[in-house]
Scaffold this motif. Structure first.
Motif, mmCIF file in Angstrom:
data_model
loop_
_atom_site.group_PDB
_atom_site.id
_atom_site.type_symbol
_atom_site.label_atom_id
_atom_site.label_comp_id
_atom_site.label_asym_id
_atom_site.label_seq_id
_atom_site.Cartn_x
_atom_site.Cartn_y
_atom_site.Cartn_z
ATOM 1 N N VAL A 196 11.981 0.350 84.289
ATOM 2 C CA VAL A 196 12.676 0.520 85.564
ATOM 3 C C VAL A 196 11.743 1.233 86.524
ATOM 4 O O VAL A 196 10.698 1.762 86.132
ATOM 5 C CB VAL A 196 13.984 1.331 85.401
ATOM 6 N N LYS A 197 12.148 1.261 87.746
ATOM 7 C CA LYS A 197 11.277 1.831 88.755
ATOM 8 C C LYS A 197 12.158 2.333 89.886
ATOM 9 O O LYS A 197 13.180 1.707 90.204
ATOM 10 C CB LYS A 197 10.361 0.728 89.284
ATOM 11 N N THR A 198 11.770 3.460 90.466
ATOM 12 C CA THR A 198 12.544 3.905 91.623
ATOM 13 C C THR A 198 11.886 3.389 92.877
ATOM 14 O O THR A 198 10.769 2.861 92.849
ATOM 15 C CB THR A 198 12.557 5.443 91.704
ATOM 16 N N VAL A 199 12.595 3.520 93.955
ATOM 17 C CA VAL A 199 12.051 3.074 95.233
ATOM 18 C C VAL A 199 10.786 3.828 95.574
ATOM 19 O O VAL A 199 9.828 3.294 96.115
ATOM 20 C CB VAL A 199 13.103 3.257 96.334
ATOM 21 N N SER A 200 10.793 5.100 95.206
ATOM 22 C CA SER A 200 9.620 5.886 95.551
ATOM 23 C C SER A 200 8.447 5.620 94.620
ATOM 24 O O SER A 200 7.377 6.177 94.797
ATOM 25 C CB SER A 200 9.979 7.367 95.506
ATOM 26 N N GLY A 201 8.658 4.764 93.649
ATOM 27 C CA GLY A 201 7.528 4.334 92.827
ATOM 28 C C GLY A 201 7.407 5.047 91.501
ATOM 29 O O GLY A 201 6.396 4.895 90.827
ATOM 30 N N ILE A 202 8.411 5.804 91.117
ATOM 31 C CA ILE A 202 8.334 6.482 89.833
ATOM 32 C C ILE A 202 8.779 5.516 88.755
ATOM 33 O O ILE A 202 9.860 4.928 88.854
ATOM 34 C CB ILE A 202 9.237 7.731 89.831
ATOM 35 N N ARG A 203 7.936 5.321 87.738
ATOM 36 C CA ARG A 203 8.257 4.335 86.711
ATOM 37 C C ARG A 203 9.034 4.972 85.574
ATOM 38 O O ARG A 203 8.926 6.183 85.353
ATOM 39 C CB ARG A 203 6.977 3.724 86.175
ATOM 40 N N GLY A 204 9.759 4.201 84.894
ATOM 41 C CA GLY A 204 10.545 4.747 83.801
ATOM 42 C C GLY A 204 10.957 3.682 82.814
ATOM 43 O O GLY A 204 10.460 2.544 82.840
ATOM 44 N N GLN A 205 11.873 4.028 81.958
ATOM 45 C CA GLN A 205 12.264 3.139 80.871
ATOM 46 C C GLN A 205 13.729 3.373 80.540
ATOM 47 O O GLN A 205 14.194 4.511 80.578
ATOM 48 C CB GLN A 205 11.394 3.490 79.663
ATOM 49 N N VAL A 206 14.397 2.317 80.188
ATOM 50 C CA VAL A 206 15.790 2.464 79.775
ATOM 51 C C VAL A 206 15.802 2.939 78.342
ATOM 52 O O VAL A 206 15.132 2.352 77.485
ATOM 53 C CB VAL A 206 16.538 1.125 79.892
ATOM 54 N N LYS A 207 16.528 3.992 78.081
ATOM 55 C CA LYS A 207 16.553 4.496 76.705
ATOM 56 C C LYS A 207 17.766 3.990 75.944
ATOM 57 O O LYS A 207 17.647 3.158 75.063
ATOM 58 C CB LYS A 207 16.532 6.020 76.706
ATOM 59 N N LYS A 208 18.907 4.482 76.332
ATOM 60 C CA LYS A 208 20.117 4.141 75.585
ATOM 61 C C LYS A 208 21.318 4.356 76.472
ATOM 62 O O LYS A 208 21.192 4.919 77.559
ATOM 63 C CB LYS A 208 20.239 5.051 74.359
ATOM 64 N N ALA A 209 22.417 3.899 75.993
ATOM 65 C CA ALA A 209 23.639 4.191 76.728
ATOM 66 C C ALA A 209 23.908 5.689 76.649
ATOM 67 O O ALA A 209 23.713 6.312 75.611
ATOM 68 C CB ALA A 209 24.801 3.421 76.126
ATOM 69 N N ALA A 210 24.328 6.210 77.759
ATOM 70 C CA ALA A 210 24.553 7.651 77.780
ATOM 71 C C ALA A 210 25.841 7.982 77.035
ATOM 72 O O ALA A 210 26.745 7.155 76.933
ATOM 73 C CB ALA A 210 24.663 8.120 79.216
ATOM 74 N N LYS A 211 25.867 9.184 76.485
ATOM 75 C CA LYS A 211 27.116 9.601 75.857
ATOM 76 C C LYS A 211 28.138 9.763 76.947
ATOM 77 O O LYS A 211 27.858 10.240 78.042
ATOM 78 C CB LYS A 211 26.906 10.940 75.135
#
Lengths: 379, 1219
Positions: free
Chosen positions: B996-1011
């Motif tokens: 995933v990525k934010t508009v401001s360009g910070i990249r990330g990753q989907v981990k899991k469904a949140a509790k």
């Protein structure tokens, strides 16, 4: 089958008397694996697979697990020695056409594995005019034994040679004794003989008449032990059967009739002419299936002088219809492809329950175009 | 050597000093000098480096290679079907006139109107079929698919029209047949110069479209409403020498251009239900490749059908036999155009009329002409010969006459002599009728009785002898006789212009406009019987040598007719009969029959559906055994045993295991037995070589001799085993084994050589024309070899096929190309018959392997450069590929670098792209033409795109981009919970690990469904547990205001829609209307284009951000060096002295200051005022100027118009004066 095809559905109803088969796309592909089970040997699956592989989109290479040798179906050794040679005769490129035995397995528990790789035919097969069976030049053979003593092999060789001795000096039978992992799960031994012929004047050297293997399993813990045949008798019997095949004449043995006819039918629109010995029931069956599915009829003429039958046909000019034209830079390795496309839905009715759905495998190779044909199938 | 050359002096060339050639030479020399510098210094352009030389050489070779094509086997045998010449052009350009002129040129007949294909014999070896291309898109598409040569008619006075280019484009995509342009209407040009210029212009345009040097023919004008004879003659000559290329699609698919069409539905059914499905019969020459029996066909514009019946018919327009003749005789200049009402067949919707010129109607003299006939025999066709032979039958026609008479008065079996008297009387009466008949008109009825009546009327038959014969047999006999007699008459009259399908037409003559016309109603069954009968009769003729044995013959006849499967009985009859006659002869014939029967039996064994067939054969065998010992004598070795075996196999294989191996180990022979070993000894290299050689030789002869050549038969059956003595008679005795083996080898080599020779001969025949200019040495050896191989293969095929008899040949090979075939098709929609229009040719194309199936097809498509709009995904298009044309919905795509097929909404402007659509499959490399609108009233170019099929699949994998958008609902350090991106936890599980990525360009990753507790309001606080909140980690802490994207791909579904273009099922003038595009629908319903507000571009407004002042922590401040330390200016400090100080002016100073201020104020006001004034003035001026300008422009225009008018007038006057 579903592994190499796409969009094909095989449905068998609960009682097992009905098969609904919707054929799909022959995909091909590398490094596939399939467990053939232990009800039929790998040879049973190999035969249709070879032809399917020829007309797949991508070269096929598949590892089959199960029984390599049994008494019902042609053995792997026969495939290696004869069937592949037959394919080459039809212009199948020899590089890439390969069959490797990784381990042997005999019934009842199998445990064998072979790796089959089949190239695809680029344009089409080449028709053959193949009526000269020639004379037997040499006899080769392989014996094997798994989980039993080498002595079995030696005695088989000895007895087989005894039969040939009066006919031909050039008899060479090798042994293939497997141990440990390679020997599969059950003990057994067997033999496969190949007679290579030549025409009288050493013109064509390629003619091969072979006979497949007949092999008895040594099931020690079962009570089938009583009809276990001694090794000498096995060798003797196989040699006799080979001689009988030779006597019949024809360019292939009776086991390969079906395959030979099928390949002839798939040739380009030129005439193919082959001579075979007495038509085997399987050959007749496949002739019928070819007529029903592919619409290719053979001209069958007995040749009274030699007691053989000459078959002529004009091929179908079958080709890989789905091969991508080389437009894009890279061919996609695992793309869908289709060669043969379905007759809508064919229902196969059988009187007996079908025990093995893989039997339909055999029908796919014949499946074709006029979908209305209803198969009479024996199972 | 060089020196020698120099020494030898030749006579110098003396150029012309005067005359036109001198002038010419001068001018050309001048030009040459100017143009190329090569002549001045040839050395400068020679090779200097051998690298360059090599490169050039390789380039030349490459070019040479590129010209070569992979040789293809020409699988056609026998006479080729007539070549189709399609005459195409816009309306009113002279298409039909051209066809009429060409037909007139070839046949000296005037064609009243051009409807449907017109077949003519244009030379000894060539027939042509002219077709006028209808002027609508479906018609053009069909014509492009069957044309061998296209005459593109272009109105020279108008120039090219869209139709021409459209047709050219269609042609290009469906294989490019030969094209010849024909310019017409050139007499409209008055100015020669202009004519020349136009010609040149058109020619060059034509060349760019086809190839440089493509032939453009000029038809200068009309003479008596026709094109000048000379020009038509020249055109015909061009056509006659034309060579036609093999087009790959057509050589792999059979097709038929229908030149005759019949509706054979029973009238009852039509009467009951006018809309009932019809049975139609289509006639035409089979082209392309062989048509197999069970194959399906596609009728263009109608649909797919399976053939109910195919039969080959006598060629209605046969090639004149290739006897040694210099030219064509007038009589042989045939033509056949049933739809145009010419060639003696007038095509009507429900009937066909046959025209016979009055002076042709006469009867043949049977016996007198015999001598003459046999001489001419070669020239006549088989049917005629048959009829002739029938005429000369031994039994008197009187008998038949009488019998037929009996037939007339149905119920009686025997007739007494009185009735015979009656016959005599009545026959007198009939003679009168006959006189009437001969005078002019005939009227034959359908029913058999009438025909026999007619026969009685024949003056030849007057004798009556009393004999009672069984009724039915005689009846049939008589009918066959009469029919054949009739057709014989006809044949005599129209010796060459023969009725095409005599076999299956019943004739019905009626008077129409004072001319006899015979309505032909097809009725297969009756005639088939008749034909059979006549054959049988023929046989009997051959057998019965003596006239005395007429009675015997009759009994034979009876037996023939008595049982349907009469073979056996007939056989016996002939056996008895022949025993008296020549013994050796019948043995031969018997053998032949035997072998034939055996073959069929084996085939039946394999293919036969029921077991009854082998049973019969078996029993027959038995009968034969009992009947005579001789039969057994002629039985080849090992035949009977085999049959038994195969039979047994057939019976018990039903329940056998599906297994390719077949061994019966129980019946194993003991191969240690000395005798057995002897038997197969010869199969080994250690055995007797001579025997082996002989074996193969024999079998070869055996395989070759099945056509029952008597010579070969000897060879096959030379080896017999005498059952009584056990001796074996060998056909040949060998001298030495080696010798024989050698002999055999020789044989095979000789055979091969023979084939090669044949092949070479063929090749030479085929390509002498082509090879004139091409040096053979230039061609690469490989190419030559390939060609040779191909020819060899062809000869081999021919040799093998010629061995077979006709029936099996058709069985295994199918109907051959060039045959005139009749296709019977059932259950055709009634509209096809209703709206049938002979001007729209019907194309019947054979469907190849797997082409009847539907699936997804991937094509490489390019928008046509003349089509104005780009193409939109999911707008329905009409495609034409293979034989078919249908409407479908494509999805366009491009292939990404990684092989992904990405959907695009619109086709790129000037690029190829991929299109996927659903429809009947066509093999790869098939050309495709796409249309959107078939309307004739469209000014613009109708071809929308051209494409080529790449592959076909059962599933399509086109994807499009999808962006999932989510918002952070809770932020921990670098982890955030994202809501609104997914709807359920299941979905999240699917996307675990996705980037995933934010508009401001910070990249990330989907981990899991949140509790649930964390994501939403804690349940304790009364929050409802919410699904679909994902925990993601980022490389940095994100803000609550950030938006998080997940970029993914989603599969695009391709609509499973296709709609065959059934243009033949509607009036032809009506435009076919299929699915409409969205735009069309919107236009129709007056709907606006829906706008998604979010998709609109808005001016970007950026609010000025207010930042809080920077606060530096105290500890940090303390650490900073003084220079970087924020300087703290105490806020409580007093304002500066200067700002605080007040300025106090003197009085004078104050006044001056005031004055200046006043002045400045004044000045300001003044300037303001002036500005205003100036602006006003300018505005006025501008208005005035605009007015003036308008006036002047008007004037100028007037002036110009006047001037042009003057000029034009002047020109006209000048022209007039010139003229």
């Amino acid at each position: 089958m579903e592994r190499i095809c796409d969009d094909c559905i095989v449905k068998i109803n609960e009682t097992g008397t009905k098969v609904k088969y919707k054929p799909g796309i022959v995909n091909g592909g590398k490094r596939l694996e399939h467990d053939c089970g232990v009800s039929r040997s790998i040879g049973y699956f190999l035969e249709p697979l070879l032809v399917l592989g020829l007309f797949a989109k991508n070269p096929l290479s598949i590892r089959l697990k199960g029984i390599t040798n049994d008494s019902k179906d042609p053995s792997i050794d026969t495939f290696m020695s004869t069937t592949l040679a037959l394919l080459r005769r039809f212009g199948v490129p020899s590089e890439g056409l390969e069959l490797k035995i990784e381990c042997r397995g005999v019934p009842p528990r199998g445990g064998g594995a072979v790796v089959l790789s089949v190239p695809i035919v680029r344009t089409s097969l080449t028709p053959v005019i193949w009526t000269d069976e020639g004379m037997v030049k040499r006899i080769r053979g392989v014996t094997f034994s798994t989980r039993v003593s080498t002595q079995f092999e030696l005695s088989m060789i000895h007895s087989a040679r005894g039969v040939f001795n009066r006919l031909l000096p050039d008899v060479h039978i090798s042994t293939d004794h497997k141990v440990g992992e390679q020997a599969g799960n059950s003990p057994g031994y067997g033999i496969s003989l190949v007679a290579e012929t030549t025409s009288g004047c050493f013109i064509s050297a390629d003619t091969a008449i072979s006979y497949g293997i007949r092999e008895e399993t040594g099931e020690i813990e079962d009570d089938d032990r009583k009809d276990l045949m001694p090794a000498e008798d096995v060798g003797n019997q196989i040699a006799s059967i080979l001689l009988e095949e030779i006597e019949q004449g024809g360019v292939v043995d009776s086991t390969h009739h079906g395959l030979l006819f099928l390949l002839c039918a798939l040739c380009p629109q030129d005439i193919s002419k082959v001579r075979v010995g007495k038509l085997s029931p399987y050959g007749i069956q496949s002739l019928k299936l070819i007529r029903d599915f592919l619409g290719v009829k053979f001209d069958i003429k007995p040749d009274p002088a030699s007691g053989t039958v000459i078959l002529k046909c004009i091929g179908l000019s079958f080709r890989i219809s789905s091969e991508r034209t080389t437009w894009s830079n890279e061919m996609q390795t695992s793309k869908l492809a289709c060669w043969n496309n379905l007759f809508s839905d064919t229902s196969l009715q059988t009187s007996k329950p079908i025990t093995n759905c893989w039997l339909i495998c055999r029908l796919t190779m014949l499946d074709g175009y006029n979908g209305q044909a209803i198969l009479k199938m024996c199972c | 050597m060089a020196v020698g050359n120099e020494e030898q002096s030749h006579k110098a060339h003396r150029s012309r000093q005067a005359g036109p050639s001198a002038k010419k030479g001068k001018s050309s020399k001048k030009k040459g000098n100017k143009s190329d510098a090569k002549n001045q210094n040839p050395k400068a352009f020679a090779f200097n480096s051998n690298v360059k030389a090599k490169r050039l050489q390789s380039r030349a070779v490459e070019k040479e290679q590129r010209r070569l094509h992979v040789p293809a086997i020409d699988r056609t045998t026998g006479d080729p079907a007539p070549y189709v010449v399609v005459v195409h052009g816009p309306s009113k350009v002279g298409k039909s006139l051209l066809i009429k002129c060409l037909v007139k040129h070839y046949t000296k007949h005037n064609l009243p109107e051009v409807r449907g294909p017109i077949t003519i014999v244009s030379g000894k070896q060539r027939r042509l079929q002219f077709v006028e291309c209808p002027n609508d898109i479906p018609g053009m598409i069909d014509c492009a698919k069957f044309a061998d040569l296209v005459l593109l008619l272009i109105d020279g006075s108008y120039g090219f029209e869209m139709e021409t280019f459209e047709f050219l484009n269609i042609l290009q995509n469906h294989g490019f047949p030969r094209i010849m342009g024909v310019l017409t209407h050139l007499d409209k040009f008055k100015d020669v110069k202009k004519l020349k210029k136009t010609k040149k212009q058109l020619k060059h345009r034509f060349w760019t479209e086809i190839y440089d040097g493509a032939k453009l023919f000029y038809l200068s004008g009309l003479i008596h409403g026709k094109y000048p004879k000379r020009e038509v003659h020249n055109l015909a000559r061009f056509i006659s020498v034309m060579k036609f290329p093999h087009l790959s699609w057509r050589t792999s698919h059979p097709y038929i251009l229908v030149d005759r069409f019949e509706d054979v539905t029973s009238p009852e059914r039509v009467q009951q239900n006018k809309k009932c499905d019809r049975n139609v019969i289509l006639y035409g020459y089979l082209r392309g490749c062989n048509l197999k029996k069970g194959s399906k066909v596609h009728i263009a514009g109608v649909g797919d059908f399976s053939l109910t019946g195919i039969t080959t018919l006598v060629d209605p327009c046969p090639l004149p036999s290739a006897a040694k003749k210099k030219g064509l005789r007038d009589k042989e200049k045939l033509f056949y155009a049933p739809m145009s009402g010419l060639g003696d067949l007038l095509y009507d919707k429900d009937a066909v009329y046959i025209n016979i010129n009055d002076h042709f109607v006469q009867f043949s003299k049977t016996d007198d002409e015999n001598g003459g006939l046999t001489q001419k025999g070669k020239d006549r066709d088989v049917g005629e010969a048959l009829v002739r032979s029938l005429q000369n039958t031994k039994y008197s026609i009187d008998e038949k006459l009488e019998k037929s008479f009996i037939n007339l008065f149905g119920g009686k079996l025997n007739i007494s002599s009185e009735s015979v008297d009656c016959v005599q009387n009545s026959s007198g009466g009939y003679e009168k009728i006959h006189e009437e008949n001969t005078s002019d008109h005939y009227r034959y009825e359908d029913s058999e009785t009438d025909e026999s009546e007619e026969n009685i009327g024949n003056p030849n038959n007057t004798d009556v002898s009393g004999a009672s014969v069984k009724k039915k047999a005689v009846k049939e006999f008589a009918t066959s006789k009469t029919q054949l007699n009739l057709s014989d008459d006809e044949q005599n009259d129209l010796s060459d212009e023969e009725v095409p399908s005599r076999n299956n037409l019943k004739e019905h003559i009626e008077i129409y406009d004072g001319r006899p016309r015979r309505r032909a109603i097809s009725d297969m069954d009756v005639d088939y019987n008749d034909a059979k009968d006549s054959n049988d009769e023929d046989k009997d003729d051959d057998h019965g040598d003596d006239e005395d044995k007429d009675d015997d013959d009759d009994t034979g006849d009876k037996s023939y007719f008595g049982s349907n499967s009469s073979n056996r009985e007939g056989h016996e009859g002939s056996l008895e009969e022949v025993e008296k006659g020549n013994a050796s002869k019948w043995r031969d014939s018997l053998l032949e029959r035997m072998t034939l029967r055996q073959h069929t039996n084996l085939a039946q064994l394999v293919y036969g559906t029921s077991k009854s067939v082998p049973d019969v054969s078996y029993s027959q065998e038995h009968i034969g055994d009992e009947e005579s010992e001789d039969d057994d004598f002629f039985k080849p070795k090992g035949q009977g045993g085999k049959r038994k075996l195969t039979e047994g196999v057939d019976a018990d294989n039903v329940n056998a295991d599906d297994c390719s191996k077949f061994t019966n180990s129980s019946s194993l022979k003991d191969w240690k037995n000395e005798e057995l070993i002897k038997m197969i000894r010869d199969r080994f290299v250690t055995g007797d070589w001579s025997k082996a050689a002989r074996r193969s030789q024999l079998s070869k002869a055996g395989s070759g001799s099945d056509v029952s050549d008597s010579d070969n038969d000897d060879a096959v059956y030379g080896e017999f085993e005498d059952l009584e003595t056990g001796e074996t008679y060998k056909g040949h005795h060998t001298v030495t084994g080696n010798n024989d083996a050698l002999h055999k080898e020789d044989d095979s080599i000789i055979e091969e050589r023979r084939l090669k020779k044949l092949a070479l001969h063929e090749e030479g025949n085929g390509e002498t024309g082509e090879k004139f200019h091409r040096s053979r040495a230039n061609e690469s050896g490989f190419f030559e070899k390939m060609k040779e191989e191909v020819e060899l293969q062809k000869q081999m095929n021919l040799a093998e096929l010629n061995d077979l008899d006709e029936a099996t040949r058709i069985d295994i090979e199918g109907f051959r190309t060039g045959n005139y075939v009749r296709l019977e098709i059932h259950a055709v929609p009634c509209e096809m018959v209703e709206y049938f229009d002979p001007c729209h040719p019907i194309l019947v194309g054979g469907i190849g392997l797997g082409e009847e199936n539907v699936g997804y097809m991937q094509v490489k498509i390019k928008r046509h450069r003349w089509h104005k709009k780009v193409l939109k995904t999911r707008d329905p298009i009409i495609v034409s590929m293979g034989w078919r044309r249908y409407q479908t919905i494509p999805v366009y795509a491009v292939e990404d670098n990684n092989g992904r097929l990405r959907m695009i909404k619109y086709t790129p402007e000037h690029l190829h792209c991929l299109a996927m659509f659903y429809g009947p499959l066509a093999p790869p490399k098939t050309g495709v033409v796409a249309f959107q609108n078939l309307s004739n009233y469209q000014a613009s170019f109708r071809i929308m795109a051209t494409a080529v099929v790449l592959e076909f699949n059962h599933a399509a994998h086109i994807v499009k981009k999808i962006k999932l958008v989510g918002y952070p609902c809770k932020i921990f350090k670098k982890t955030a919970l994202i809501k609104d991106m997914f709807t359920s936890d299941l979905e999240i599980a699917r996307f675990e690990g996705a980037a995933v990525k934010t508009v401001s360009g910070i990249r990330g990753q989907v981990k899991k469904a949140a509790k649930q507790e964390i994501g939403s309001e804690p349940r304790k606080k009364g929050g409802i547990p919410r699904e679909g909140i994902a925990r993601c980690t980022f490389e940095d802490k994100i803000l609550m205001s950030d938006i998080v994207f997940l970029r993914a791909w989603t599969q695009v579904e391709i609509p499973r829609f296709f709609n065959p273009l059934t243009t033949a099922l509607q009036p032809h003038e009506q435009t076919w209307q299929g699915m409409k595009t969205v735009a069309e629908l919107r236009k129709e319903h007056n709907l606006p284009i829906p706008v998604n507000k979010d998709s609109l571009y808005k001016p970007i407004e950026r609010k000025l951000r207010k930042f809080n002042p920077l606060v530096i922590p105290k500890s940090l401040q303390a650490a900073l060096p003084f220079a970087s330390k924020p300087k703290e200016i105490p806020s409580s400090r007093k304002p500066l002295l200067e700002s605080q100080r007040a300025v106090v002016m003197e009085r004078h100073e104050r006044e001056v200051h005031k004055l200046i201020q006043h002045y400045q104020l004044l000045q300001k006001a003044k300037v303001e005022k002036r500005k205003h004034k100036d602006a006003e003035k300018r505005r006025a001026l501008e208005a005035e100027r605009a007015k003036e300008q308008q006036v002047s422009r008007k004037r100028q225009r007037e002036e110009r118009r006047e001037r042009y008018r003057e000029q034009e007038k002047l020109k006209k006057i000048r022209k007039a004066s010139d003229a």
